[in-house]
Design a protein around this motif. Structure first.
Motif, PDB file in Angstrom:
ATOM      1  N   ALA A  12       0.859  -1.195   0.000  1.00  0.00           N
ATOM      2  CA  ALA A  12       0.000   0.000   0.000  1.00  0.00           C
ATOM      3  C   ALA A  12       0.888   1.234   0.000  1.00  0.00           C
ATOM      4  O   ALA A  12       2.025   1.190   0.470  1.00  0.00           O
ATOM      5  CB  ALA A  12      -0.895   0.005   1.235  1.00  0.00           C
ATOM      6  N   MET A  16      -1.512   5.760   2.575  1.00  0.00           N
ATOM      7  CA  MET A  16      -2.591   4.907   3.075  1.00  0.00           C
ATOM      8  C   MET A  16      -2.318   4.531   4.535  1.00  0.00           C
ATOM      9  O   MET A  16      -3.232   4.535   5.356  1.00  0.00           O
ATOM     10  CB  MET A  16      -2.717   3.661   2.211  1.00  0.00           C
ATOM     11  N   TYR A  20      -4.701   5.251   7.675  1.00  0.00           N
ATOM     12  CA  TYR A  20      -5.119   4.237   8.649  1.00  0.00           C
ATOM     13  C   TYR A  20      -4.801   4.698  10.066  1.00  0.00           C
ATOM     14  O   TYR A  20      -5.597   4.522  10.986  1.00  0.00           O
ATOM     15  CB  TYR A  20      -4.420   2.900   8.396  1.00  0.00           C
ATOM     16  N   ARG A  47      -1.556  -5.157   7.577  1.00  0.00           N
ATOM     17  CA  ARG A  47      -1.986  -6.066   6.499  1.00  0.00           C
ATOM     18  C   ARG A  47      -3.436  -6.485   6.710  1.00  0.00           C
ATOM     19  O   ARG A  47      -4.213  -6.557   5.766  1.00  0.00           O
ATOM     20  CB  ARG A  47      -1.097  -7.308   6.459  1.00  0.00           C
ATOM     21  N   ARG A  50      -5.673  -3.603   5.862  1.00  0.00           N
ATOM     22  CA  ARG A  50      -5.741  -3.459   4.398  1.00  0.00           C
ATOM     23  C   ARG A  50      -6.664  -4.516   3.803  1.00  0.00           C
ATOM     24  O   ARG A  50      -7.444  -4.216   2.894  1.00  0.00           O
ATOM     25  CB  ARG A  50      -4.349  -3.548   3.791  1.00  0.00           C
ATOM     26  N   GLU A  54      -9.919  -3.811   1.589  1.00  0.00           N
ATOM     27  CA  GLU A  54     -10.090  -4.405   0.260  1.00  0.00           C
ATOM     28  C   GLU A  54     -11.358  -5.253   0.183  1.00  0.00           C
ATOM     29  O   GLU A  54     -11.925  -5.426  -0.891  1.00  0.00           O
ATOM     30  CB  GLU A  54      -8.867  -5.229  -0.117  1.00  0.00           C
ATOM     31  N   THR A  59     -14.014   2.279   7.142  1.00  0.00           N
ATOM     32  CA  THR A  59     -13.067   2.386   8.254  1.00  0.00           C
ATOM     33  C   THR A  59     -13.805   2.357   9.590  1.00  0.00           C
ATOM     34  O   THR A  59     -13.285   1.820  10.567  1.00  0.00           O
ATOM     35  CB  THR A  59     -12.214   3.660   8.138  1.00  0.00           C
TER      36      THR A  59
END
Length: 123
Positions: A12, A16, A20, A47, A50, A54, A59
């Motif tokens: 990423a 990003m 986060y 990870r 992410r 995806e 969020t």
């Protein structure tokens, strides 16, 4: 691990990871010069975040999911009451619909590959 290395490790952009962090989804230690410094555990957590992004979760929903995944019962009370549970149930239906759609797409691709000379690509 610096932010650029961490970004490469999770696939990423660095911005990003900053997002986060701004959203409260990940943390990073800070070195003496103020640079972010990610541990291996923080990389794995990033990870996971992410992957949830995806998968299509917002969020806000990811925060709730992360709280649910935390094995500390006292954190469950921070998630909220009936309204939060109803929102989670709605999100669950969205996720389940997405899974059905993805399964249909997967089956169509598998069927196509099996009907062509490219079935060997399925292994």
């Amino acid at each position: 691990m610096k932010i650029s290395e961490a970004a490469d490790a999770i696939g990423a952009p660095a911005r990003m990871l900053r997002y986060y962090e701004q959203q409260g989804l990940i943390d990073a230690a800070r070195s003496a010069n103020g640079y972010r410094d990610y541990s291996d555990e923080q990389i794995e957590h990033a990870r996971h975040v992410r992957a949830l992004v995806e998968a299509g979760l917002s969020t806000r929903m990811i925060k709730i999911v992360l709280d649910i995944e935390t094995p500390e019962p006292e954190r469950y009370s921070a998630i909220g009451g009936r309204a939060a549970a109803e929102e989670l149930a709605r999100e669950l239906r969205v996720v389940e619909n997405r899974i059905v759609c993805l399964e249909k797409s997967r089956d169509a691709v598998i069927g196509f590959l099996r009907r062509t000379d490219h079935a060997d690509l399925l292994t």
